[in-house]
Design a protein around this motif. Sequence first.
Motif, PDB file in Angstrom:
ATOM      1  N   SER A   1       0.829  -1.221   0.000  1.00 54.95           N
ATOM      2  CA  SER A   1       0.000   0.000   0.000  1.00 54.95           C
ATOM      3  C   SER A   1       0.848   1.248   0.000  1.00 54.95           C
ATOM      4  CB  SER A   1      -0.946  -0.003   1.203  1.00 54.95           C
ATOM      5  OG  SER A   1      -0.174  -0.049   2.395  1.00 54.95           O
TER       6      SER A   1
ATOM      7  N   ASN B   1     -10.038   9.921  -0.655  1.00 56.18           N
ATOM      8  CA  ASN B   1     -10.574   8.569  -0.433  1.00 56.18           C
ATOM      9  C   ASN B   1     -12.074   8.519  -0.686  1.00 56.18           C
ATOM     10  OD1 ASN B   1      -8.058   7.573   0.256  1.00 56.18           O
ATOM     11  ND2 ASN B   1      -8.313   8.065   2.424  1.00 56.18           N
TER      12      ASN B   1
ATOM     13  N   GLU C   1     -12.552   8.449  -4.488  1.00 56.80           N
ATOM     14  CA  GLU C   1     -12.144   7.150  -4.994  1.00 56.80           C
ATOM     15  C   GLU C   1     -13.189   6.077  -4.677  1.00 56.80           C
ATOM     16  OE1 GLU C   1      -7.304   7.868  -4.581  1.00 56.80           O
ATOM     17  OE2 GLU C   1      -8.404   6.726  -3.067  1.00 56.80           O
TER      18      GLU C   1
ATOM     19  N   TRP D   1     -15.300   3.896  -7.494  1.00 54.55           N
ATOM     20  CA  TRP D   1     -15.350   2.431  -7.531  1.00 54.55           C
ATOM     21  C   TRP D   1     -16.758   1.920  -7.268  1.00 54.55           C
ATOM     22  CZ3 TRP D   1     -11.927  -0.997  -9.259  1.00 54.55           C
ATOM     23  CH2 TRP D   1     -10.609  -0.574  -9.462  1.00 54.55           C
TER      24      TRP D   1
ATOM     25  N   ARG E   1     -11.089  -1.662  -0.029  1.00 57.14           N
ATOM     26  CA  ARG E   1     -10.885  -0.295  -0.516  1.00 57.14           C
ATOM     27  C   ARG E   1      -9.981  -0.291  -1.737  1.00 57.14           C
ATOM     28  NH1 ARG E   1      -7.630   4.121  -0.512  1.00 57.14           N
ATOM     29  NH2 ARG E   1      -5.877   2.934   0.359  1.00 57.14           N
ATOM     30  N   ARG E   2     -10.390   0.461  -2.720  1.00 58.40           N
ATOM     31  CA  ARG E   2      -9.599   0.661  -3.921  1.00 58.40           C
ATOM     32  C   ARG E   2      -9.466   2.165  -4.179  1.00 58.40           C
ATOM     33  NH1 ARG E   2      -8.276  -3.651  -3.014  1.00 58.40           N
ATOM     34  NH2 ARG E   2      -8.566  -5.577  -4.232  1.00 58.40           N
ATOM     35  N   GLY E   3      -8.334   2.534  -4.733  1.00 55.23           N
ATOM     36  CA  GLY E   3      -8.096   3.938  -5.040  1.00 55.23           C
ATOM     37  C   GLY E   3      -7.728   4.124  -6.488  1.00 55.23           C
TER      38      GLY E   3
ATOM     39  N   GLU F   1      -4.492   4.929  -7.293  1.00 52.36           N
ATOM     40  CA  GLU F   1      -3.057   4.751  -7.429  1.00 52.36           C
ATOM     41  C   GLU F   1      -2.759   3.490  -8.232  1.00 52.36           C
ATOM     42  OE1 GLU F   1      -4.387   2.762  -3.690  1.00 52.36           O
ATOM     43  OE2 GLU F   1      -4.634   4.779  -4.594  1.00 52.36           O
TER      44      GLU F   1
ATOM     45  N   TYR G   1      -1.164   0.781  -7.547  1.00 55.78           N
ATOM     46  CA  TYR G   1      -1.333  -0.494  -6.858  1.00 55.78           C
ATOM     47  C   TYR G   1      -2.774  -0.986  -6.937  1.00 55.78           C
ATOM     48  CZ  TYR G   1       3.288   0.563  -4.998  1.00 55.78           C
ATOM     49  OH  TYR G   1       4.606   0.850  -4.873  1.00 55.78           O
ATOM     50  N   SER G   2      -3.720  -0.076  -6.838  1.00 53.42           N
ATOM     51  CA  SER G   2      -5.122  -0.475  -6.925  1.00 53.42           C
ATOM     52  C   SER G   2      -5.447  -1.009  -8.312  1.00 53.42           C
ATOM     53  CB  SER G   2      -6.027   0.707  -6.588  1.00 53.42           C
ATOM     54  OG  SER G   2      -5.893   1.075  -5.243  1.00 53.42           O
ATOM     55  N   TRP G   3      -4.927  -0.367  -9.353  1.00 51.01           N
ATOM     56  CA  TRP G   3      -5.190  -0.846 -10.711  1.00 51.01           C
ATOM     57  C   TRP G   3      -4.508  -2.202 -10.949  1.00 51.01           C
ATOM     58  CZ3 TRP G   3      -9.179   1.401 -12.239  1.00 51.01           C
ATOM     59  CH2 TRP G   3      -9.383   2.764 -12.074  1.00 51.01           C
TER      60      TRP G   3
ATOM     61  N   ALA H   1      -6.640  -4.731  -9.316  1.00 48.39           N
ATOM     62  CA  ALA H   1      -7.908  -4.932 -10.015  1.00 48.39           C
ATOM     63  C   ALA H   1      -7.717  -5.760 -11.278  1.00 48.39           C
ATOM     64  CB  ALA H   1      -8.531  -3.579 -10.349  1.00 48.39           C
TER      65      ALA H   1
END
Length: 780
Positions: free
Chosen positions: A115, A178, A181, A185, A732-734, A736, A738-740, A743
């Motif tokens: 994260s 947040n 975001e 999502w 939780r996804r954002g 940034e 790392y989230s993509w 996903a």
Amino acid sequence: MKRTGSRPSGPRLPPSPESPPSVPATPTSPMPILSHSTMGITGKSHVYSPIADDEDGIQHVPIVPNRRPQVLSVADAPYNDSRLSRRSQYLTISEAVHDSSQPEFDPERLYPIDSGGVGKGGLASIHVVLCLIAYPILQIFVVIARNKSLFWSRLFVGAGCGLLGFVLGVSLLQLGRNILEAATWATVIHQSKIPDGPGVKLRDLAAHTSDATSSLSALRLLWDRNTYKGAARDYRRTYDRRPWTLFILFFLLLVGTTACLSFVFGRVVTIKTSVTRQDEIYEEISIKGDMSDVDIQKANELMASFNDTRITWTLAPFSAHGGLPSVSSFTYGNDTVYFAETILSQLLPGGSGFGTFDEKTTAVSTDSTQQTSVKIERAATSSVEPGSTLRFPKWGIRIKCARIPDGNADMIPRGNSTLTYVFVPRDTLQGLFSWFEMPLPGVFNAPLNMSNIMAPNDTLPATTKPEDLAMSAGKFYDNGVAHSLFSSPLTMGQEGNGWVSLEAVLVRMNTTYAPNGTFLRYSDQSVPDMDGNPTRIGYDAAICLELYEPWVIEVYNSTVGAPSSTRIVGKGPSIVNANSNERLIKKKLNDPNVKSKLNSTGLVGAVNKIIKVILIISSEYTNSDTYQDNGRDSYYVPSPTILSYCDAGEGATGYTVLSEDLFATSRAMADASNVLPYFVGSGDSLARRYSDRVLSTADIEPVQMIVVLIIVLFMGVLAALFVPKLPLAVPRRGFELYSWMAAFYADELVGERPAIGMGRNMEIQEITELVGNLKFRYVS
């Protein structure tokens, strides 16, 4: 039960660099199928089929990290040709990752997702600390901004408010991102749950995720949620009842607050300006502070008229300025110096003083053209600007008086000719000159010629010693005037430093009107009062030495009022520095017509007569004003003027005793008002102008500042603690990277296949047109 299909057509995957050469991929051989076995994110081992169906019947090729793809033959594949012949509607990221055009890509080199960064708790703590230190930080800028010009004060205050607003604004946005975001999502999840055409267009998703702190992204998301079927509350009521619109509106409130912070902080800081005088930086200008040659010539032409006692002209009508100026006085050492106040016309271009002696110019009551133009010019200027201090030489008056010591020896109350005589002892006159550190002129050392002073039938008292007398202070008619004045100029400025004059006063008062009065001598004969009762006349006298000298003074020229004198800089005919820090800005004024010093030497000769006329006629004018204050219908009654010469009691009968100091003040003020104004005509004099400084002071309004900081703190805490969870218990996804990665690699987002493949070195616009309308949906 799994469906089977024909083998899909299309390009074959190249053999792995580490594959055995015994299994080549030939154009006639079947398409190899990828099989993977990997450790999932949870740490458990999973075996994935090369092709799998989700609940909607859509085929996907999952992402398999940490494993190299294995090449299988068609016979080993668990699907028949009819199953393989069906083309998948959605394209996962694994298909793009395992692209033959990128042979250097190695899935086994992928690192675990971290994260990173500062968590919500850390950001909230930083925000609280920033709110606590905001006040002292802004106070530092406010202190720096004090006692500066308005420009620099605004600059420092603006810098402090801008810095504080920027830092707190960034903190608020980082806490609030947040929320945006989560709402983005959630919108993807909501739109992925509709049965027909699920998912969100890549074009819309790119707009929503372009900037997690942008109000445009939030507004676009808010608009799209109103158009998306899956985002409607009725449609998602069974699995998500969160008020996402309110969350987006709260984020917009955070953005608006961030945008206004610098402005709001600027409003809680009060900047006030004050006009401060300074005496260090100056420029040279010219003012009307002397007599010109034209003024002297006109005065010379009028001299005969002033000397004609039949017409008794005064100087007052020969001025376009109306009433005479007021008097200002300042203490200098043990003396008091008196000046005629500077008038506005002396400081205006084309103006003048009183000493122009223009016989075609009358007083303001009949001709007010110039005065009216000045008033119009003042009225046309509606703005108030800072003033300036002017420093220039000017004529001033010092005076010292002494009471006649012996009324019996130095005074003849009433001679045979009915005249009253006053004599001045040499010692008394010597004391006056010594006060000013001046030698007694030789003319006062010679014995008096009494035959030229007294009437033929008048004689000196027996107690009088003629050899001790320096001069006669005048002879006065028995005219019933309670006080009489006499002026005698001694010098006419030959030495260049001004003029010297002797001023005498004789007080004669009926004792009926001065029951508490004390006099030097009383009349020998009684005089009946209004009721016929016998009374006597009390006599008193004083002699004064009056000096007309050049002084350097400062006059404050305000834009909203008349000029006013402020202080004496020094004694002398030319401008001097008041401190060592003075410096000239702009160019030095070099004009031969502008006089840099006052000088009485140039007035010797024929001009002396003009100055003598000014002194004598102006003094007579002064005396005539005081005469008008006398009661001429009764003999020797008190007047307000004569009461001002003593420490009077109450009422008209309060006269006590003649005070030489009070008479000196009265006489100096009368001469400063009636004589000194006519020493200034249309001649140009050099002056220094010290422009005022406009300094600013800044202060924080504490109550308003604290309220603003509490609001910012409260909004930041709300943004940090109340971030909504995603529907369906999705983590939780954002926005940034790392989230993509999570996903796409975990097959959370799947997308449609593009009609045309994506090549290398494509422009962003081409990519947008190619895949912008493809839909991506979230797979739980």
